[in-house]
Design an enzyme around this catalytic site. Structure first.
Site, short mmCIF file in Angstrom:
data_model
loop_
_atom_site.label_atom_id
_atom_site.label_comp_id
_atom_site.label_asym_id
_atom_site.label_seq_id
_atom_site.Cartn_x
_atom_site.Cartn_y
_atom_site.Cartn_z
N TRP A 142 -16.95 9.56 22.69
CA TRP A 142 -16.08 9.53 21.51
C TRP A 142 -16.73 8.12 20.95
O TRP A 142 -16.17 7.89 19.76
CB TRP A 142 -14.88 9.11 22.08
CG TRP A 142 -14.62 8.22 23.06
CD1 TRP A 142 -14.49 8.37 24.53
CD2 TRP A 142 -14.80 6.88 23.22
NE1 TRP A 142 -14.57 7.44 25.31
CE2 TRP A 142 -14.55 6.33 24.61
CE3 TRP A 142 -14.74 5.70 21.97
CZ2 TRP A 142 -14.60 4.82 24.84
CZ3 TRP A 142 -14.86 4.38 22.48
CH2 TRP A 142 -14.89 3.90 23.63
N LYS A 166 -19.69 20.43 24.09
CA LYS A 166 -18.13 19.84 24.27
C LYS A 166 -18.29 18.52 23.87
O LYS A 166 -18.89 17.73 24.75
CB LYS A 166 -18.03 20.27 25.86
CG LYS A 166 -16.45 19.96 26.04
CD LYS A 166 -16.11 19.30 27.47
CE LYS A 166 -16.32 18.05 27.41
NZ LYS A 166 -15.70 16.97 26.64
N PRO A 167 -17.69 18.12 22.61
CA PRO A 167 -17.44 16.88 22.51
C PRO A 167 -16.19 16.11 23.15
O PRO A 167 -15.61 16.82 24.03
CB PRO A 167 -17.01 16.97 21.10
CG PRO A 167 -16.08 18.23 20.98
CD PRO A 167 -16.95 19.13 21.96
N GLY A 220 -22.31 9.50 28.46
CA GLY A 220 -21.12 8.88 28.87
C GLY A 220 -21.21 7.91 29.73
O GLY A 220 -22.27 7.46 30.07
N SER A 221 -20.20 7.81 30.94
CA SER A 221 -20.14 6.91 31.88
C SER A 221 -21.04 7.20 32.91
O SER A 221 -21.41 8.66 33.16
CB SER A 221 -18.64 6.84 32.39
OG SER A 221 -18.25 7.86 33.09
N GLU A 242 -27.91 9.81 29.37
CA GLU A 242 -27.68 8.80 28.74
C GLU A 242 -26.17 8.03 29.26
O GLU A 242 -25.05 8.44 28.79
CB GLU A 242 -27.65 8.93 27.26
CG GLU A 242 -28.81 9.54 26.80
CD GLU A 242 -30.07 8.28 26.45
OE1 GLU A 242 -29.97 7.33 26.81
OE2 GLU A 242 -31.05 9.10 26.20
N LEU A 243 -26.40 7.09 29.82
CA LEU A 243 -25.10 6.55 30.78
C LEU A 243 -24.84 5.17 30.54
O LEU A 243 -25.19 4.59 29.27
CB LEU A 243 -25.29 6.74 32.24
CG LEU A 243 -25.90 7.99 32.62
CD1 LEU A 243 -26.18 8.28 34.29
CD2 LEU A 243 -24.99 9.21 32.36
N CYS A 276 -23.00 1.13 24.32
CA CYS A 276 -23.50 1.12 25.71
C CYS A 276 -24.73 0.23 25.63
O CYS A 276 -25.19 -0.31 26.76
CB CYS A 276 -24.33 2.40 25.79
SG CYS A 276 -25.27 3.18 24.70
N GLU A 377 -19.41 -3.09 33.47
CA GLU A 377 -19.57 -2.65 31.84
C GLU A 377 -18.24 -2.80 31.20
O GLU A 377 -17.00 -2.41 31.81
CB GLU A 377 -19.83 -1.44 31.61
CG GLU A 377 -20.09 -0.98 30.26
CD GLU A 377 -20.58 0.56 30.10
OE1 GLU A 377 -20.27 1.52 30.60
OE2 GLU A 377 -21.44 0.84 29.13
P1 NAD Z 1 -16.89 9.50 30.02
O1 NAD Z 1 -17.79 9.83 31.03
O2 NAD Z 1 -15.58 9.53 30.62
O3 NAD Z 1 -16.89 10.80 28.74
C1 NAD Z 1 -18.01 11.15 28.25
C2 NAD Z 1 -17.95 12.51 28.05
O4 NAD Z 1 -17.95 13.14 29.61
C3 NAD Z 1 -16.85 13.25 27.46
O5 NAD Z 1 -17.17 14.19 26.55
C4 NAD Z 1 -15.91 13.58 28.38
O6 NAD Z 1 -15.02 14.45 28.08
C5 NAD Z 1 -16.71 14.11 29.69
N1 NAD Z 1 -16.37 14.00 30.64
C6 NAD Z 1 -15.43 13.24 31.59
N2 NAD Z 1 -15.32 13.53 32.75
C7 NAD Z 1 -16.17 14.85 32.87
C8 NAD Z 1 -16.49 15.74 33.99
N3 NAD Z 1 -15.72 15.47 35.37
N4 NAD Z 1 -17.10 16.73 33.81
C9 NAD Z 1 -17.79 17.02 32.75
N5 NAD Z 1 -17.65 16.10 31.74
C10 NAD Z 1 -16.67 14.97 31.56
O7 NAD Z 1 -17.37 8.26 29.27
P2 NAD Z 1 -16.55 7.44 28.05
O8 NAD Z 1 -15.74 6.40 28.41
O9 NAD Z 1 -15.86 8.65 27.12
O10 NAD Z 1 -18.02 6.93 27.28
C11 NAD Z 1 -18.19 5.69 27.36
C12 NAD Z 1 -19.45 5.69 28.39
O11 NAD Z 1 -20.53 6.38 27.65
C13 NAD Z 1 -19.91 4.25 28.54
O12 NAD Z 1 -20.10 4.16 29.85
C14 NAD Z 1 -20.98 3.90 27.78
O13 NAD Z 1 -21.87 3.11 27.95
C15 NAD Z 1 -21.57 5.54 27.74
N6 NAD Z 1 -22.44 5.87 26.55
C16 NAD Z 1 -23.89 5.75 26.70
C17 NAD Z 1 -24.77 5.91 25.61
C18 NAD Z 1 -26.26 6.17 25.92
O14 NAD Z 1 -26.89 6.49 25.17
N7 NAD Z 1 -26.69 5.53 27.10
C19 NAD Z 1 -24.18 6.16 24.46
C20 NAD Z 1 -22.86 5.96 24.32
C21 NAD Z 1 -22.00 5.71 25.30
#
Ligand code: NAD
Length: 473
Positions: A142, A166-167, A220-221, A242-243, A276, A377
Site C-alpha cells: 500500500w 492482488k493489491p 511487502g514485508s 522485494e522486501l 523500504c 524496520e
Molecule cells: P505486508 O507484507 O503486510 O503486505 C504486502 C502485501 O502482501 C499486501 O498486498 C498484503 O495484502 C499481502 N499479504 C499479507 N499477508 C499475506 C499472506 N499471508 N499471503 C499473501 N499475501 C499477503 O507488508 P506491508 O506492511 O503492507 O508493506 C510494507 C512492507 O513492504 C515493508 O516491510 C516495506 O519495506 C516493504 N516494501 C518493500 C519494497 C521493496 O521494493 N523492497 C517496496 C515497498 C514496500
C-alpha cells in the site's frame, strides 16, 4: 475486480478508508476461491495468444497505457492521496514514476534478444531464445500503491506473460484505477486480471500452489515474503521478492553536515517514513554531530502534518493504528534505553489530526544496538542518529543488519566514498544522492531484503526463461 475483461462487483464488499481522517471512501469486492480460480483460468487461457504477440504489439499497448496514465495523472494522484494519505505533490511524483515503468518496458520488450553460441563440434549449432515464464501472480503493498503495480506489470507484459494482481487491502482503489488504464489501452481480455481480498493469505496460497501460476512476484514485508517464498519453492515456482529494509546512512567527517542533514531529512520523512529505502540508522561522525543534529532537528520540527490536499503539508498519516503503535513503541523503547529526544516523539492529535494516525517527525540521538529501532524496520517518521568515531568501524556497523536494500553515504572524498560503496552490502547505494531510483536503474535488495531486481534491463529477465536449441547439422 477485473477478471477476463469483465468487471466483477456482485460479492460481499469491504470498505476502503482515508487514513488521514478515517472516512470511508469506497468499497471493493472480497474475492471468493472461485474468483481466484476464474482469474487464473483467464490468465492461463490468454497466455496462449499473448505469448504469440510480437514485441512491437506489446510495446504499442504499453506505450498507449503510458499515455493514458499521464493524461489521468492528476486524477490518479488525487485518488492516491485520498486512499493512502501522502501529500498530493508526492502522489503526482509517484504517478510519474509509475508511468516511467510502462515507457521503459515498452522499449525493453523490443530488446529481448537470444544468442548464438559457438560449439566445439563443427557440425553443431547452439542458439538460445528468451521465452515468457508464463502466468504471473503479483502481490503489491500500500505504501506506493501505483508504482509498485507498474514496476511488476510492465516487465511481465513486455516479456509476454499474463497475470493476476492482488493489491494491498488498504489501497485497492488505486489498483482498480490502473486496471481501467490497461483496459482503456486495449489489452486483450484475460491478459491482466485484478482481484481484491481482505484475506490475502487465501490468494497467496493459490499463487504458490496452483500449477498454472509459474511465477510469484511480491513486494511487502520480509515476514510474509519468507512464508510465500517457502511455499512457492515447494512447487518450484520462480519468485521475485522485494522486501523490507533497514537502510544505514553514513555522514563521513569530510562531508558537509548541513547539506547531509538536508538530504537525509528529505529521504527520511518522504512518505512519512513508510518506504523500504528509508534511512533507519543515521551514523554521523562525532566531529559533525552537533551541526548535523541542529540542522536535522530544525528541519524535522518545521515539517507540517495533515491532509495531503493542503499545500504545505509534507507529513501524511501512518497507514493505520497498528503502524502508529509500532513506531511509538520503538521510540519509547529507545528513550527508556537512553536515547535523547531532539524533536517529536509523540502522536499528533491537534484538531483534525485526531481523526487520523499522525505521528510527529522525530529525531533521536544516542541510538545504540540494544534499542529495537537499531534492528527493526520502523516504517515511520523517526530519524535515529548514532554518533561514531572510527570510519572502518562504521562500515561494519552499517552492514550489521539482516537487511540489504538501500544505504546512503555523504562524503566529499572520492576515495572514502568509493571504498564505502564497495564495502556496503546493499543493493542500492546513494552517494551524496538521496534518490538513487529510476525505471532505468535496478531496484532490489540483498540478504533478507529479497531476491531479484525490478526496473532496468534486468527487470524483464525476471519474467523470461532461456530456451536452448542444439542443432546437429
Ligand atoms: P505486508 O507484507 O503486510 O503486505 C504486502 C502485501 O502482501 C499486501 O498486498 C498484503 O495484502 C499481502 N499479504 C499479507 N499477508 C499475506 C499472506 N499471508 N499471503 C499473501 N499475501 C499477503 O507488508 P506491508 O506492511 O503492507 O508493506 C510494507 C512492507 O513492504 C515493508 O516491510 C516495506 O519495506 C516493504 N516494501 C518493500 C519494497 C521493496 O521494493 N523492497 C517496496 C515497498 C514496500
Amino acid at each position: 475486480m477485473y477478471i477476463n475483461g469483465h468487471w466483477v462487483t456482485e460479492r460481499s464488499h469491504f470498505p476502503v478508508t482515508n487514513p488521514a481522517n478515517g472516512e470511508v471512501i469506497g468499497e471493493v469486492p472480497d474475492c471468493t476461491p472461485e474468483d481466484i480460480d476464474a482469474a487464473i483460468t483467464a490468465a492461463s487461457n490468454a497466455q496462449k495468444s499473448w505469448k504469440q504477440t510480437t514485441a512491437y504489439e506489446r510495446s504499442g499497448l504499453l506505450y498507449r497505457a503510458w499515455e493514458i496514465m499521464l493524461s489521468r495523472k492528476q486524477e490518479l494522484a488525487e485518488l492516491m492521496t485520498r486512499e493512502q494519505g501522502k501529500p498530493l505533490k508526492a502522489s503526482l511524483n509517484e504517478v510519474q514514476y509509475g508511468a516511467d515503468f510502462l515507457l521503459w518496458f515498452a522499449e525493453e520488450s523490443k530488446r529481448i534478444n537470444g544468442q548464438t553460441i559457438p560449439s566445439a563440434r563443427g557440425n553443431q549449432r547452439f542458439i538460445t531464445q528468451k521465452v515468457p515464464v508464463g502466468v504471473v501472480g503479483a502481490i503489491t503493498p500500500w505504501n506506493y500503491p501505483i508504482s509498485m503495480i507498474t514496476r511488476k506489470l510492465a516487465p511481465a507484459l513486455a516479456a509476454g506473460c499474463t497475470l493476476v494482481l492482488k493489491p494491498a487491502e488498504h489501497t485497492p482503489l488505486c489498483a482498480k484505477a490502473m486496471a481501467e488504464v490497461f483496459e482503456q489501452a486495449g489489452f486483450p481480455a484475460g491478459v491482466i486480471n485484478v482481484i481484491t481480498s481482505r484475506d490475502p493469505a487465501l490468494v497467496g496460497e493459490a499463487f504458490c500452489t496452483d500449477p498454472r501460476i509459474r511465477k510469484l512476484t511480491f513486494t511487502g514485508s520480509t515476514a510474509v515474503g519468507k512464508q510465500l517464498n517457502a511455499r512457492a519453492a515447494a512447487n518450484m515456482k520462480r519468485v521475485s521478492m522485494e522486501l523490507g529494509g533497514h537502510a544505514p546512512a553514513i555522514v563521513f567527517p569530510d562531508a558537509d553536515p548541513v547539506h547531509a542533514a538536508k538530504g537525509l531529512s528529505l529521504v527520511k520523512f518522504l512518505n512519512t517514513g513508510q518506504a523500504c529505502i528509508s534511512p533507519n540508522r543515521i551514523f554521523v561522525h562525532k566531529d559533525q554531530a552537533e551541526a548535523f543534529l541542529a540542522e536535522l532537528t530544525a528541519r524535522a520540527a518545521r515539517l507540517k502534518a495533515g491532509s495531503g490536499f493542503e499545500a504545505g503539508n509534507s507529513i501524511g498519516p501512518l497507514i493505520n493504528e497498528a503502524a502508529l503503535q509500532k513506531v511509538d513503541s520503538q521510540v519509547q523503547d529507545a528513550l527508556a534505553k537512553g536515547a535523547t529526544l531532539h524533536t517529536g516523539g509523540q502522536r499528533l492529535t491537534d484538531g483534525e489530526l485526531a481523526e487520523g494516525c499522525f505521528y510527529a517527525p522525530t529525531v533521536l540521538a544516542g541510538v545504540t544496538p540494544e534499542m529495537k529501532i537499531y534492528r527493526e524496520e520502523t516504517f515511520g517518521p523517526v530519524a535515529p542518529v548514532v554518533i561514531y568515531s572510527d570510519d572502518d568501524d562504521v562500515l561494519a556497523m552499517a552492514n550489521d543488519t539482516e537487511y540489504g536494500l538501500a544505504a546512503y553515504i555523504y562524503s566529499n572524498d572520492l576515495s572514502t566514498a568509493f571504498k564505502a560503496f564497495e564495502a556496503l552490502e546493499f543493493g542500492i547505494i546513494g552517494i551524496n544522492d538521496i534518490n538513487p531510483t529510476s525505471a532505468a536503474a535496478p531496484f532490489g535488495g540483498m540478504k533478507n531484503s529479497g531476491l531479484g531486481r525490478e526496473g532496468a534491463q534486468e527487470g524483464i529477465e525476471e519474467y523470461l526463461e532461456t530456451k536452448l536449441g542444439g542443432f546437429a547439422l
